[in-house]
Scaffold this motif. Structure first.
Motif, short mmCIF file in Angstrom:
data_model
loop_
_atom_site.label_atom_id
_atom_site.label_comp_id
_atom_site.label_asym_id
_atom_site.label_seq_id
_atom_site.Cartn_x
_atom_site.Cartn_y
_atom_site.Cartn_z
N MET A 241 0.81 -1.21 0.00
CA MET A 241 0.00 0.00 0.00
C MET A 241 0.85 1.27 0.00
O MET A 241 0.35 2.37 -0.25
N ASN A 242 2.16 1.12 0.30
CA ASN A 242 3.05 2.28 0.36
C ASN A 242 4.01 2.27 -0.82
O ASN A 242 4.56 1.22 -1.16
N PRO A 243 4.22 3.42 -1.46
CA PRO A 243 5.13 3.45 -2.61
C PRO A 243 6.58 3.22 -2.23
O PRO A 243 7.39 2.80 -3.07
N ARG B 206 0.25 3.48 14.13
CA ARG B 206 -0.70 4.39 14.76
C ARG B 206 -1.75 4.87 13.76
O ARG B 206 -2.92 5.10 14.12
N MET B 207 -1.35 5.03 12.50
CA MET B 207 -2.31 5.43 11.48
C MET B 207 -3.41 4.40 11.35
O MET B 207 -4.60 4.73 11.33
N TRP B 208 -3.04 3.12 11.28
CA TRP B 208 -4.02 2.06 11.19
C TRP B 208 -4.89 2.01 12.45
O TRP B 208 -6.11 1.86 12.37
N ASP C 283 -5.02 -8.49 1.59
CA ASP C 283 -6.10 -8.28 0.63
C ASP C 283 -6.60 -6.84 0.73
O ASP C 283 -7.70 -6.56 1.20
N GLN C 284 -5.79 -5.90 0.25
CA GLN C 284 -6.18 -4.49 0.34
C GLN C 284 -7.36 -4.16 -0.56
O GLN C 284 -8.20 -3.30 -0.22
N PHE D 90 -9.46 7.01 6.88
CA PHE D 90 -8.49 6.05 6.35
C PHE D 90 -8.30 6.31 4.86
O PHE D 90 -9.24 6.11 4.07
N LEU D 91 -7.14 6.82 4.49
CA LEU D 91 -6.81 7.11 3.09
C LEU D 91 -7.90 7.97 2.44
O LEU D 91 -8.30 7.74 1.30
N GLY D 92 -8.40 8.95 3.19
CA GLY D 92 -9.41 9.84 2.66
C GLY D 92 -10.83 9.33 2.77
O GLY D 92 -11.78 10.03 2.37
N ILE D 93 -11.03 8.13 3.30
CA ILE D 93 -12.37 7.56 3.48
C ILE D 93 -12.86 7.91 4.88
O ILE D 93 -12.23 7.53 5.87
#
Length: 279
Positions: free
Chosen positions: A177-179, A193-195, A263-264, A229-232
């Motif tokens: 999920m991260n570049p 912490r983000m999750w 399974d993102q 979460f990611l803008g959601i």
């Protein structure tokens, strides 16, 4: 050979810990391989709790560790402790039952076969070829315990633990999920912490396998979407995600590298992020 695991932790919630153990004993009836468990508190520090669990063999201990009930009780144990529990794996080399009668020595056992005075490889100070293999088995057991401790700590409620007893200061974490790789303990903690800020969640470790300096875990993650979460925006939905994580351990036994696969796409679908695309 009889195998013993020594578990130490610090807690002020001993009554809750006892109830947790009672639940595990009931739930694992007929499936557990542990034969004896003893729990004690330090007379000089009542918050220091030590548990000794005996198994017929290391292999039996591994089977017991892989029970789903064991994983659940471990996560509960972490939640009750002030810091992560520590594990010491012991191969029993002497088990002597002492008689109360004067001058009468009880049975001495090497391992669990009850043979008195039997010489084992290594008794004369010279290790046989299996010595390095035994060390490898103990190391792999420690790796399995570290993996389970990692998931329990990351998913435990409340403040995220420091994790410096589990993770190397220069840890590399690779998530599709991260570049870019996440490098360094502080950055990895920030990612966790983000999750945790977006979800109330817990991991269930389905399988753990270890070999050499690597271990692999198959897990199920169950969560409720509580934060951005990611803008959601928070949806309040219950979600489930499955995945696997590969671990590499450094020379000090700490986790040095992580590779995540999960399974993102399924997660985003459960959050409704793909609804417009599917119409």
């Amino acid at each position: 050979m009889t195998f013993v695991q020594l578990i130490e932790c610090r807690t002020s919630r001993l009554d809750e810990m006892n109830r947790l153990m009672d639940d595990w004993v009931r739930q694992t009836k007929g499936t557990r391989t542990a034969t004896h468990a003893l729990v004690g508190t330090d007379r000089s520090d009542a918050s220091h709790v030590v548990e000794v669990v005996e198994f017929p063999s290391y292999e039996d201990a591994m089977r017991n560790s892989n029970l789903p009930q064991t994983d659940r009780i471990y996560r509960g144990l972490v939640a009750l402790c002030d810091e992560l529990p520590t594990f010491t794996d012991l191969d029993v080399v002497r088990d002597e039952h002492l008689s109360a009668a004067d001058g009468v020595q009880g049975e001495r056992r090497s391992g669990h076969d009850g043979v008195q005075g039997e010489r084992r490889p290594g008794d004369d100070g010279v290790r046989d070829e299996r010595g390095s293999g035994d060390d490898g088995v103990r190391g792999e057991r420690r790796s399995v315990d570290s993996v389970r401790g990692f998931f329990a700590a990351v998913g435990a409620p409340g403040e995220l633990p420091a994790l410096n007893d589990l993770l190397d200061e220069d840890i590399h974490s690779r998530d599709p999920m991260n570049p870019q790789d996440t490098v360094g303990l502080d950055h990895v903690r920030a990612e966790f912490r983000m999750w945790r800020g977006a979800f109330d969640s817990a991991f269930t470790v389905e399988d753990v396998f270890a070999q050499g300096d690597r271990a692999c875990a198959r897990w199920t993650w169950r969560a409720v979407h509580r934060g951005d979460f990611l803008g959601i925006a928070p949806t309040g939905r219950q979600v489930l995600m499955t995945g696997m994580t590969l671990f590499r351990f450094g020379a000090d036994g700490k986790i040095a590298e992580l590779w995540w696969q999960h399974d993102q796409l399924g997660l985003m679908q459960q959050l409704g992020a793909l609804d417009e695309l599917e119409q």
